[in-house]
Design a protein around this motif. Structure first.
Motif, PDB file in Angstrom:
ATOM      1  N   HIS A 270       0.802  -1.217   0.000  1.00  0.00           N
ATOM      2  CA  HIS A 270       0.000   0.000   0.000  1.00  0.00           C
ATOM      3  C   HIS A 270       0.836   1.268   0.000  1.00  0.00           C
ATOM      4  O   HIS A 270       0.303   2.358   0.167  1.00  0.00           O
ATOM      5  CB  HIS A 270      -0.942  -0.019   1.213  1.00  0.00           C
ATOM      6  CG  HIS A 270      -1.761  -1.258   1.279  1.00  0.00           C
ATOM      7  ND1 HIS A 270      -2.001  -1.949   2.439  1.00  0.00           N
ATOM      8  CD2 HIS A 270      -2.365  -1.978   0.301  1.00  0.00           C
ATOM      9  CE1 HIS A 270      -2.724  -3.023   2.192  1.00  0.00           C
ATOM     10  NE2 HIS A 270      -2.951  -3.068   0.888  1.00  0.00           N
TER      11      HIS A 270
ATOM     12  N   GLY B 125       0.487   5.100  -2.310  1.00  0.00           N
ATOM     13  CA  GLY B 125      -0.904   4.997  -2.727  1.00  0.00           C
ATOM     14  C   GLY B 125      -1.513   6.342  -3.034  1.00  0.00           C
ATOM     15  O   GLY B 125      -0.896   7.399  -2.891  1.00  0.00           O
TER      16      GLY B 125
ATOM     17  N   PRO C  89      -1.849   0.968  -6.137  1.00  0.00           N
ATOM     18  CA  PRO C  89      -1.081   1.590  -5.070  1.00  0.00           C
ATOM     19  C   PRO C  89       0.236   2.160  -5.528  1.00  0.00           C
ATOM     20  O   PRO C  89       0.813   2.987  -4.860  1.00  0.00           O
ATOM     21  CB  PRO C  89      -0.872   0.449  -4.072  1.00  0.00           C
ATOM     22  CG  PRO C  89      -0.985  -0.789  -4.880  1.00  0.00           C
ATOM     23  CD  PRO C  89      -2.003  -0.485  -5.937  1.00  0.00           C
TER      24      PRO C  89
END
Length: 773
Positions: free
Chosen positions: A51, A54, A770
């Motif tokens: 992530h 992102g 992401p």
């Protein structure tokens, strides 16, 4: 409020800004002084890496169209602004020889020079030189000043010009004002907006604030196997720098030992890892050292900490030099002092001419670094960069003498010595490759200076289509023709995923477009062999459809492979009781074997592909410090998957049995080929228990907790979705009674995402996950 807290790392003080009124002496909360998870559980699978970078970190948002913004720029005007700046001098950081060109070439080179072919990471593509750890590497000393000098130009053009593009373009402009005809420039690099916490830069754990010199840094090195010069001498994969915090090699020789042949050995290993051959390597070194000078007027131990460790008032600038003005004639960068040529702001062949004309002896710089000086007192001199009329002896680094000593590099040097035009072209093309290598397909290239020449193998060229793409009616008919061939859902899904799964967002290589799954080397990889008969069957479908058509429409094998996977997923979902339509975007084109660089594509061969439950037989020797699930996570990262996407994609592939060998390992269902949630339900079933099937803990058997009866076999790439807390909680979302419909919808969405990862011809320059794609 007068209490002081001490940062022992940098020995600097600042007022404590929040003593807790309820007791204790500090407020930690979410902003504790150290990341607890990293300290408490150092072997934890870091799923959160999926992530990073992102949309939440991007101030421009997911809908910002960089291509449209970049194309509003008058490139000629922008280059004029850059060139005007390059021949100026700013008081707080004066230019050498009244020309910032050499300094900016170094900045651009070091931005691009982190690229490595093994995993495609590094490079200039996202402007990562602005962030840790790269921003504070010893080898990037004072590149922070170069970027800060460019800030007025960046502000003038705003978000239409990324930092990543500006750094490379400035390097090109610098070469042009000094007489080199550049090969071209392409914009299209999207900036990252946070530090890179995923890329593995080496095994050394060194507090960079404690590093005071090259010598201090490289003596902590742990990345080499064997001894320099031995046949077993090798650099740990995927690394491409000889030591921590370097771009390539130590200019003083291996471990600063002054050995030219040892330096040549390091150069060959590192530049090969950079996807450069011997001729490109010599061209880049000799061409880059035609300009500017090296800086070593202050001992390294006197220089302040790098940007990431500098005091707040430094405002992001590091390496404070306390000597004199701290810049200009007092500048310290790598510790070596002097210039390679008599005219450091002119493109000429003086570097090679002087390297070979004179004998060189080892000396020391004012900072104490090892360097080389001509033995002949009548050798040409080089002017001082700041004091008019003052002259100095020429300088060479050990890494320069290496080109003269190594037999193969010497041959290339002699070729360039006798043919300056060939040298000029070789450097221009190598520079273009260096600064564009990680950009991916030419569909991502923007601007009027994109090189017209097609067929550069390092660009993984795909021919333009010479036919009209198929429409919805044809797609429906082709899917029926594919299914009529009697190919199993599992085989079709496996083949489509195998084509797409070569993609890596790091350098935008791989993917289904081009149909390279049917070409060497991919067709011969053990992980892909199951696809061979499917491809032959699809060729028959293609021949039947394309033969004798009068409407100009054709279908490529690349499109057929993906379309077969779409048809398989639809059939598997329908058999699970859910009717769905899997998106399909035609337009893929088949490339040729001649346009496929086998050696370069061999680097895309997976060592571990958990999606297909594949682990190379040599995995233990290739990556002895890593587990299969860590490599699996890395692959998910390269595919730009979020943690939920990783989980749902794997669960679906297990339901379809996309194992590389078609085995039942990890197939926790008796309804193979049906898009069910059985993988998640059995994985999280508390009535089942797992046992090791081997002492190493690489394979496992699932047994009934009460009867002890064996039910399923698995690998680490299966059980990670039940053992890791974050992944298990995601799996739970699909294991429940209401998970089936959501699972099919989510799987179809991520399936389409993976099939489209390399389709820059249609998706442009917006975010697609992401990571910036």
């Amino acid at each position: 409020m007068n209490e002081m807290t001490i940062d022992k790392t940098n020995t600097r003080s600042y007022p404590m800004e929040g003593k807790c009124p309820f007791g204790g002496d500090r407020i930690g909360g979410a902003l504790g002084s150290r990341p607890a998870l990293e300290n408490w559980y150092p072997h934890r699978l870091r799923v959160e890496l999926l992530h990073q970078n992102g949309v939440a970190a991007d101030p421009l948002g997911p809908d910002f169209d960089y291509a449209a913004a970049f194309n509003t720029i008058d490139l000629d005007a922008l280059k004029s602004d850059i060139k005007q700046f390059l021949t100026s001098s700013v008081a707080w950081w004066p230019s050498d020889y009244k020309n910032y060109g050499p300094q900016m070439i170094r900045m651009a080179w070091h931005s691009a020079g982190t690229y490595r072919i093994a995993d495609g990471r590094g490079g200039a593509g996202t402007g990562m030189q602005r962030f840790a750890p790269i921003s504070s590497w010893w080898d990037n000393g004072n590149t922070d000043k170069s970027r800060r000098l460019l800030q007025p130009i960046k502000h003038k053009y705003g978000n239409a010009l990324s930092w990543a593009d500006l750094m490379v373009l400035t390097g090109n402009c610098a070469l042009e004002i000094m007489g080199l005809p550049t090969y071209g420039f392409a914009g299209g690099r999207l900036d990252a907006w946070e530090a890179d916490n995923a890329t593995y830069w080496g095994p050394e754990v060194v507090e960079m604030g404690s590093v005071s010199s090259f010598d201090d840094m490289v003596n902590r090195d742990k990345r080499w196997r064997g001894k320099n010069g031995d046949t077993d001498y090798d650099l740990e994969n995927p690394l491409a720098a000889s030591h921590q915090a370097l771009i390539y090699v130590n200019p003083e020789g291996p471990y600063a030992n002054g050995d030219p042949q040892g330096s040549a050995n390091d150069i060959r290993v590192t530049f090969t890892r950079m996807a450069m051959n011997d001729e490109e390597t010599v061209a880049l070194i000799a061409g880059g050292h035609a300009f500017g000078k090296s800086h070593g007027m202050t001992p390294a131990k006197e220089i302040g900490p790098p940007p990431e460790m500098a005091p707040m008032e430094a405002m992001g600038l590091g390496w404070h030099n306390p000597k004199g003005t701290g810049s200009g004639k007092d500048t310290m960068t790598n510790g070596i002092e002097g210039s390679w040529t008599p005219d450091p702001t002119k493109w000429d062949n003086a570097y090679l001419e002087n390297l070979f004309k004179f004998e060189w002896e080892q000396t020391k710089s004012p900072a104490g670094a090892l360097q080389w000086t001509p033995k002949d007192p009548n050798a040409p001199k080089t002017p001082d960069a700041h004091v008019a009329g003052q002259m100095h002896p020429l300088m060479m680094m050990t890494s320069d003498i290496a080109l003269k000593v190594d037999p193969e590099y010497r041959k290339v040097c002699e070729k360039f010595l006798s043919d300056f035009d060939a040298f000029t072209q070789a450097f221009s093309k190598a520079w273009y490759k260096l600064t564009h290598r990680d950009m991916g397909p030419k569909h991502r290239y923007l601007g009027p200076e994109v090189t017209i020449e097609d067929g550069l193998l390092w660009q993984d060229p795909i021919p333009d289509a010479t036919y009209a793409p198929v429409g919805e009616a044809e797609v429906a008919a082709i899917k029926q023709a594919i299914m009529a061939k009697g190919i199993s859902v599992s085989d079709l899904a496996f083949t489509a995923f195998s084509a797409a799964a070569t993609y890596r967002d790091s350098d935008k290589r791989g993917g289904a477009n081009g149909g390279r799954l049917a070409l060497a080397p991919q067709k011969d990889w053990a992980v892909n062999r199951r696809a061979a008969p499917v491809i032959e069957a699809l060729r028959a479908v293609m021949a039947a459809f394309n033969g004798g058509r009068s409407d100009g429409k054709q279908v490529s094998l690349a499109d057929l492979i993906v379309l077969g996977g779409c048809a398989a997923v639809e059939k598997a979902a329908l058999d699970a009781g859910i009717e769905t339509r899997v998106p399909f975007t035609p337009g893929r084109v088949d490339t040729t074997q001649e346009l496929t660089d086998i050696e370069m594509f061999e680097w895309l061969k997976p060592v571990v592909d958990g999606f297909r439950n594949y682990v190379d037989d040599g995995f233990g020797a290739i990556a002895p410090s890593l587990s299969p699930e860590e490599m699996f996570l890395d692959k998910a990262n390269l595919l730009t998957l979020t943690a939920p996407e990783w989980v749902v994609l794997t669960g679906g592939l297990r339901a379809l049995n996309a194992n590389h060998d078609g085995s039942n390992t990890g197939i926790f269902t008796d309804r193979v080929g049906v898009l069910t949630t059985d993988f998640f339900r059995n994985l999280t079933d508390t009535d089942l228990v797992w046992e090791k099937a081997d002492t190493a803990g690489t394979t496992f058997t699932l047994k009934d907790r009460n009867s002890g009866q064996a039910k399923f076999d698995a690998t680490r790439n299966d059980l990670v979705f039940g053992s890791n807390a974050q992944l298990r909680n995601i799996a739970d979302a699909y294991a429940g009674s209401d998970g089936q419909t959501r699972f099919v919808a989510d799987f179809v969405r991520v399936w389409d995402k993976v099939m489209m990862l390399d389709r820059y011809d249609v998706k442009g320059h917006r975010r697609s996950g992401p990571m910036a794609a």
